[in-house]
Enzyme design. Structure first.
Site, short mmCIF file in Angstrom:
data_model
loop_
_atom_site.label_atom_id
_atom_site.label_comp_id
_atom_site.label_asym_id
_atom_site.label_seq_id
_atom_site.Cartn_x
_atom_site.Cartn_y
_atom_site.Cartn_z
NE ARG A 115 -53.51 -1.21 -4.37
CZ ARG A 115 -54.36 -0.81 -4.92
NH1 ARG A 115 -55.15 -1.30 -4.15
NH2 ARG A 115 -53.74 -0.92 -6.48
CD GLU A 179 -26.29 -9.37 13.01
OE1 GLU A 179 -25.72 -7.57 13.29
OE2 GLU A 179 -26.63 -9.91 11.81
CE LYS A 217 -31.83 -2.69 12.82
NZ LYS A 217 -31.32 -4.36 12.37
CD GLU A 227 -29.26 0.20 4.63
OE1 GLU A 227 -28.68 -0.69 2.97
OE2 GLU A 227 -29.41 -0.45 5.52
NE ARG A 231 -31.88 0.14 8.72
CZ ARG A 231 -33.16 -0.78 8.84
NH1 ARG A 231 -34.07 1.19 8.76
NH2 ARG A 231 -33.48 -1.15 9.64
CG HIS A 238 -24.84 -7.93 7.02
ND1 HIS A 238 -24.11 -7.66 8.52
CD2 HIS A 238 -26.08 -8.10 7.86
CE1 HIS A 238 -24.81 -8.31 9.21
NE2 HIS A 238 -25.72 -8.20 8.90
CG HIS A 242 -26.04 -10.33 2.98
ND1 HIS A 242 -26.67 -10.00 3.07
CD2 HIS A 242 -26.51 -11.28 3.93
CE1 HIS A 242 -27.59 -9.42 4.19
NE2 HIS A 242 -27.23 -10.52 4.98
#
Length: 355
Positions: A115, A179, A217, A227, A231, A238, A242
Site C-alpha cells: 500500500r 520535451e 515543469k 492535472e 498541468r 502528446h 501518443h
C-alpha cells in the site's frame, strides 16, 4: 547549481547530492533498499551510482528488460514478487536508476507495494531528467495504451546528475530534447527560441538548461499537482504523439519510436491545429515545423498508418464525453488546454506534417 525545493521533495543537482542521499537513507530507519534498473543501466550507469552511494542500509538490485514494451503490469508483478522474496516490507525504500520507463514503473511499484513505500528517482536519460521523473506521475501501459494505469505519487528525493548522459546515444539525447522544446513552446518563448537552433546551443552548459526545464515543469505542477487544469499544458504534442507512438509500438512491421520522437511529431501537428483553432500565426507554425523537422526529420506515415494511429486517440486521458481534447498554442510561449479537436483536423495536420 541551485537545488529546487518542492512542496513534497527536493530536486538536487550534481554529484555532491549523493552525500545528502546517504544521510537521508541512514537517518530514516529503512529496513531494506531496493534498486530498480534495467539491463542497459545495470551495465552503464549502476557502477557509477553504487560508487556514489554512501549508505549502511542493506540493498538489493532488481534488473528488468529495457524498453517501453516492458513497462507493463507483468513486469511490475515480477518486481513485486522479487521484493517479497527478498523480505521487502513497509519500511523498505525503492530507488529507480534509469530512464523514463524505469522512473514511471518504479514509482508505480513503490506506490502499490504494501500500500505504498517511499521511493527516490535517479534519472539517467535526458527525457527522464527534464520530464518523466519530475512531478509525481507514475504509470504503466496496457495493450499499448500509454500510462493508462498509474497513480500520482511523489518521490522523497530526485537527483539530477548529468554524468549519466555520457552513456546515452545521440538519438536518446534528442528524444529528451523534444520535451525541453515543449517546455519553451508552452511556457517560455525565449527558452524555445534559444533551443530551436540546436547547432548554436551550448551543450557544455546542459545542466543549466535541464535546470530551467525542471523549473518550468515544477512551476506548472505546483499550481496543479493532479492535472485538473493548468498541468494539462505539459501534454502539448502528446495527444497525437501518443497515438502514433502506441500504433508503432504494437505494430511489428514498424520500428518503435522513442517517446520524444513521437512528441516531436505531435508538436508539429498540434501547432498546425493551433493555427486553425487557436491564435497561432501561420508563420509561427511554419517556423515550428521547420525547427522540429530539422532536428528530428519526418516520420514516414502512409495513409493506413494515419488511419490506424487515429484509432488510438480514443484512449487519450484528456478526452471526455467521447471528444478529443488537445493542448494548443495561442503563440509561442503561451498555451491553452481542453480544446476540442476533430479527427478530420488531426488528419489535415498529419498531412501538413508530411508535406
Amino acid at each position: 547549481m541551485e537545488n529546487i525545493k518542492t512542496e513534497h521533495y527536493d530536486i538536487l543537482f550534481g554529484q555532491e547530492a549523493y552525500g545528502q542521499l546517504g544521510t537521508y537513507l541512514n537517518n530514516n530507519g529503512y529496513s531494506k533498499l531496493f534498486i530498480l534498473t534495467d539491463s542497459n543501466c545495470y551495465e552503464h550507469c549502476l557502477p557509477y551510482f553504487l560508487s556514489n552511494l554512501p549508505t549502511e542500509v542493506p540493498f538489493e538490485i532488481i534488473e528488468v528488460e529495457p524498453g517501453e514494451e516492458n513497462k507493463v503490469l507483468d513486469t511490475c508483478a515480477g518486481v513485486i514478487q522479487t521484493m517479497l522474496e527478498l523480505a521487502g516490507d513497509r519500511k523498505s525504500i525503492l530507488i529507480t536508476v534509469g530512464g523514463g520507463v524505469i522512473t514511471d514503473m518504479g514509482g508505480f511499484i513503490a506506490s502499490v507495494f504494501m500500500r505504498g513505500i517511499d521511493f527516490i528517482n535517479i534519472p539517467t536519460s535526458l527525457l527522464a531528467m527534464v520530464d518523466a521523473s519530475v512531478g509525481g506521475k507514475t504509470g504503466v501501459d496496457l495493450n499499448g495504451i500509454k500510462n493508462c494505469i498509474g497513480v500520482f505519487a511523489m518521490p522523497k528525493m530526485l537527483i539530477i546528475d548529468v554524468n549519466y548522459l555520457e552513456t546515452l546515444e545521440a538519438r536518446q539525447i534528442k528524444a529528451g530534447y523534444a520535451e525541453m522544446l515543449k517546455h519553451g513552446l508552452i511556457f517560455d518563448a525565449n527558452y524555445y527560441n534559444y533551443l530551436k537552433d540546436i547547432a548554436n546551443v551550448d551543450f557544455g552548459d546542459l545542466q543549466a538548461l535541464i535546470h530551467h526545464s525542471v523549473v518550468i515543469k515544477n512551476t506548472v505542477v505546483t499550481q496543479d499537482p493532479k492535472e485538473q487544469g493548468l498541468r494539462k499544458i505539459l501534454n502539448f504534442g502528446h495527444t497525437v504523439g501518443h497515438a502514433v507512438e502506441s500504433y508503432f509500438l504494437t505494430n511489428e512491421s514498424k520500428q518503435t519510436l522513442l517517446h520524444g520522437e513521437a512528441v516531436a511529431l505531435g508538436m508539429v501537428v498540434e501547432a498546425f491545429i493551433s493555427k486553425e483553432l487557436a491564435q497561432l500565426y501561420e508563420q509561427d507554425y511554419l517556423n515550428i515545423k521547420h525547427a522540429i523537422q530539422s532536428i528530428y526529420g519526418v516520420v514516414d506515415l502512409s495513409e493506413d498508418d494515419i488511419l490506424n494511429s487515429l484509432e488510438w486517440l480514443k484512449f487519450d486521458k484528456k478526452n471526455y464525453s467521447g471528444n478529443i481534447r488537445c493542448v494548443l498554442l495561442n503563440k509561442i510561449g503561451e498555451s491553452v488546454y481542453d480544446i476540442e479537436v476533430s479527427k478530420e483536423l488531426i488528419i489535415s495536420g498529419l498531412n501538413s506534417y508530411l508535406n
